[in-house]
Design a protein around this motif. Structure first.
Motif, mmCIF file in Angstrom:
data_model
loop_
_atom_site.group_PDB
_atom_site.id
_atom_site.type_symbol
_atom_site.label_atom_id
_atom_site.label_comp_id
_atom_site.label_asym_id
_atom_site.label_seq_id
_atom_site.Cartn_x
_atom_site.Cartn_y
_atom_site.Cartn_z
ATOM 1 N N ASN A 114 12.784 6.901 -3.231
ATOM 2 C CA ASN A 114 12.302 5.820 -4.085
ATOM 3 C C ASN A 114 11.177 6.372 -4.932
ATOM 4 O O ASN A 114 10.541 7.354 -4.567
ATOM 5 N N THR A 148 -0.593 -3.385 -6.642
ATOM 6 C CA THR A 148 0.798 -3.062 -6.969
ATOM 7 C C THR A 148 1.769 -3.937 -6.188
ATOM 8 O O THR A 148 1.390 -4.652 -5.261
ATOM 9 N N ASN A 149 3.020 -3.787 -6.539
ATOM 10 C CA ASN A 149 4.083 -4.587 -5.931
ATOM 11 C C ASN A 149 4.100 -4.413 -4.411
ATOM 12 O O ASN A 149 4.001 -5.390 -3.655
ATOM 13 N N MET A 150 4.165 -3.180 -3.944
ATOM 14 C CA MET A 150 4.304 -2.987 -2.496
ATOM 15 C C MET A 150 3.004 -3.234 -1.735
ATOM 16 O O MET A 150 3.017 -3.868 -0.681
ATOM 17 N N ILE A 157 7.267 0.754 -6.902
ATOM 18 C CA ILE A 157 8.286 1.408 -6.081
ATOM 19 C C ILE A 157 9.497 0.498 -5.835
ATOM 20 O O ILE A 157 10.587 0.967 -5.508
ATOM 21 N N TYR A 158 9.332 -0.807 -6.023
ATOM 22 C CA TYR A 158 10.466 -1.731 -5.845
ATOM 23 C C TYR A 158 11.568 -1.478 -6.880
ATOM 24 O O TYR A 158 12.732 -1.762 -6.626
ATOM 25 N N ARG A 218 -0.396 -9.939 -7.361
ATOM 26 C CA ARG A 218 0.497 -8.815 -7.047
ATOM 27 C C ARG A 218 1.419 -8.533 -8.227
ATOM 28 O O ARG A 218 2.071 -9.458 -8.736
ATOM 29 N N ASP A 240 2.711 -6.881 -1.456
ATOM 30 C CA ASP A 240 3.652 -7.439 -0.482
ATOM 31 C C ASP A 240 3.018 -7.401 0.912
ATOM 32 O O ASP A 240 3.019 -8.393 1.643
ATOM 33 N N ILE A 241 2.460 -6.267 1.239
ATOM 34 C CA ILE A 241 1.907 -6.074 2.589
ATOM 35 C C ILE A 241 0.610 -6.868 2.763
ATOM 36 O O ILE A 241 0.451 -7.620 3.725
ATOM 37 N N LEU A 277 7.663 5.680 -7.174
ATOM 38 C CA LEU A 277 6.537 4.810 -7.542
ATOM 39 C C LEU A 277 6.130 5.147 -8.964
ATOM 40 O O LEU A 277 5.681 6.262 -9.235
ATOM 41 N N ARG A 312 16.363 6.236 -7.333
ATOM 42 C CA ARG A 312 16.325 5.663 -6.003
ATOM 43 C C ARG A 312 17.691 5.861 -5.356
ATOM 44 O O ARG A 312 18.687 6.051 -6.039
#
Ligand code: IPM
Ligand code: MG
Length: 365
Positions: free
Chosen positions: A167, A250-252, A147-148, A141, A255-256, A169, A153
């Motif tokens: 936010n 990606t980051n998000m 987007i984090y 990841r 995460d999921i 991306l 933002r």
């Protein structure tokens, strides 16, 4: 992070954090201390404050002192951060910001989240044993972009008084390239397959991501590259998770999907993670959160944190033989039928956090 200590005398910064964090860190540190007694390995362990605990003590979730200690340590081992008592704080002061600030300040862009099913836990998964038996996948990841961290933002008030949340991306080619490289390198040491997960049917960022992944992939002729949309990836992870070797995303999305993947293995309480910088230095933490509902009850599973310490031995401290030893000890404890609540099944023996930690230490020899 500095790399000037010898591999036999690493300096480790422990950040217990909030909720169950201190309870799960203690057994992991116990394991490292035990290794210092029985192997040629002498960790110097220092403790620091992060998250809500740091906010309570200093008014900030990531004190300067913690950041400085993390920079000078060889590796950082974290418990977990966050809790409902801090949810009402200004966003900048919340525990999560402490962790995100640490990841970003240390340049820890590559988050490795393995999802491995211990055969002893095949019954603990909510999926059928034939779907998950032998599962061994790795989610890579991206951790310091997307987007984090994208700007602009915030929550702003528009003309007329209605508010809107914003936010952004955003990924640059070099950010995509380095995380893809990390994934291809990892795949080379595994089954040699990378699946890049994106949303290229809708998002321009994903279109660029796919193009860069292809470009990097062309330099790794020995690794197979495929692409998958994230919605399909979520479905495929539940339908047939063993089709995957390395997933890069990606980051998000990561995460999921990493929470999803964790449950294939029975419990998020089993999953370690490594967050590495360009030089392989890193922050190690369990994938689970601070679980405030069970904090202080000796009910949390410490194995994700113990296994995070094993990842630290393998990836940053270059002591794969000690990592193997810790992982074998965990496996033997499971063989003995010891289980914390999250992985309990009929016929096993219920133990608390501390007893589970002691059992792993015993099995180390
Ligand atoms: C994780 C967590 C964090 C994240 C939170 C606590 C900021 O969910 O490590 O997956 O979203 O990255
Ligand atoms: Mg998460």
């Amino acid at each position: 992070m500095s790399a000037d200590s010898s591999p036999n005398r690493p300096r480790i910064l422990a950040l217990p954090g909030d909720g169950i964090g201190p309870e799960v860190i203690a057994p992991a540190l116990g394991v490292l201390r035990r290794l210092s007694e029985i192997a040629d390995f002498h960790a110097e362990i220092e403790e620091g404050l992060l998250g809500g605990a740091a906010f309570e003590a200093t008014g900030r979730p990531l004190p300067e002192e913690t950041l400085a200690a993390a920079r000078s340590a060889d590796a950082v081992l974290m418990g977990s951060i966050g809790g409902p008592q801090w949810d009402g704080l200004d966003r900048e002061l919340r525990p999560e910001r402490g962790l995100l600030g640490l990841r970003s300040s240390l340049g820890l862009f590559a988050n490795l989240r393995p999802a491995v099913l211990y055969p002893q836990l095949a019954d603990a998964s909510t999926l059928r044993p034939d779907v998950v038996a032998g599962l061994d996948l790795l989610i890579v990841r991206e951790l310091t972009g997307g987007i984090y961290f994208g700007a602009p933002r915030g929550i702003e008030t528009m003309e007329g008084g209605e508010r809107r949340g914003v936010n952004t991306l955003v990924y640059t080619e070099s950010e995509i390239e380095r995380i893809c490289r990390a994934a291809f390198e990892a795949a080379r040491r595994r089954a040699g397959r990378v699946c890049s997960v994106d949303k290229a049917n809708v998002l321009e960022v994903s279109e660029l991501w796919r193009e860069v992944a292809e470009r990097v992939g062309a330099q790794y002729g020995d690794v197979e590259l495929t692409h998958m949309y994230v919605d399909n990836a979520a479905m495929q992870l539940v339908r047939d998770p063993k089709q995957f070797d390395v997933i890069v995303t990606t980051n998000m999305f990561g995460d999921i999907l990493s929470d999803l993947a964790s449950m294939l293995t029975g419990s998020i309480g089993m999953l370690p993670s490594a967050s590495l910088d360009a030089g392989g230095k890193g922050l190690y933490e369990p994938c689970h959160g601070s679980a405030p509902d069970i904090a202080g009850q000796d009910a949390a599973n410490p194995l994700a944190t113990v296994l995070s310490a094993a990842m630290m031995l393998r990836y940053t401290l270059d002591r794969p033989e000690l990592a193997d030893r810790v992982e074998r000890a965990v496996s033997r404890v499971l063989d003995r039928g010891l289980r914390t609540r999250d992985i309990a099944s009929p016929g096993t023996r219920a133990v608390g956090t501390a007893a589970m930690g002691r059992a792993v230490i015993e099995e180390l020899g």
